[in-house]
Design an enzyme around this catalytic site. Structure first.
Site, mmCIF file in Angstrom:
data_model
loop_
_atom_site.group_PDB
_atom_site.id
_atom_site.type_symbol
_atom_site.label_atom_id
_atom_site.label_comp_id
_atom_site.label_asym_id
_atom_site.label_seq_id
_atom_site.Cartn_x
_atom_site.Cartn_y
_atom_site.Cartn_z
ATOM 1 N N GLY A 98 0.828 -1.210 0.000
ATOM 2 C CA GLY A 98 0.000 0.000 0.000
ATOM 3 C C GLY A 98 0.857 1.254 0.000
ATOM 4 N N TYR A 132 -3.073 6.035 6.440
ATOM 5 C CA TYR A 132 -3.011 7.371 5.859
ATOM 6 C C TYR A 132 -2.420 8.386 6.837
ATOM 7 C CZ TYR A 132 -5.908 5.550 2.065
ATOM 8 O OH TYR A 132 -6.387 4.828 1.001
#
Length: 150
Positions: A98, A132
């Site tokens: 990711g 994030y």
């Protein structure tokens, strides 16, 4: 070994399988009305509507992750890259794929002279929020998503 590269029309069936996997994870499989064929036409036809980055496992050449993005325009900020989805198949999560995809997407935004990026994350998806946050992401309050389906 994982490599990140631009997606091609031939990658769409595997990419769409990841989209389906995400929809199941988000408890929304019944909301998927897109098809691999439509996705191929929309992304790789005469007027592409989105860009695709793929994470490919070198040995098997299996696509284990994708980042799908498109450009939007903000009257306040100018050209922005909208990250529609980063998806890593469940068996390959936790290996930094990711991060590789997000780094490549950030680089794409910079190379195409965007003023920034934006995306959404479900408020209950704590692993994604934590991911994030590592990038210094700003989370907005006070905005409500609106949809009009045809």
């Amino acid at each position: 070994m994982i490599s990140i590269r631009p997606g091609t029309r031939a990658d769409v069936p595997q990419a769409f399988a990841l989209v389906t996997e995400l929809a199941v994870y988000e408890l929304a499989a019944d909301q998927v009305s897109n098809t691999a064929e439509q996705m191929a036409d929309d992304g790789f036809g005469a007027n592409p509507l989105f860009g695709l980055l793929v994470a490919e496992e070198s040995e098997s050449q299996k696509i284990v992750g994708i980042a799908l993005y498109y450009f939007r325009y903000s009257t306040w900020k100018g050209k922005r890259l909208y990250l529609e989805d980063i998806i890593v198949t469940e068996d390959f999560r936790g290996y930094g794929i990711g991060k590789l995809l997000l780094d490549a997407t950030i680089e794409m935004a910079r190379e195409t002279h965007c003023t920034g990026m934006m995306w959404q994350v479900l408020d209950w998806n704590k692993p994604a929020i934590g991911f994030y946050q590592q990038f210094g992401t700003r989370f907005d309050d006070g905005w409500t998503n609106c949809h009009l389906d045809f």
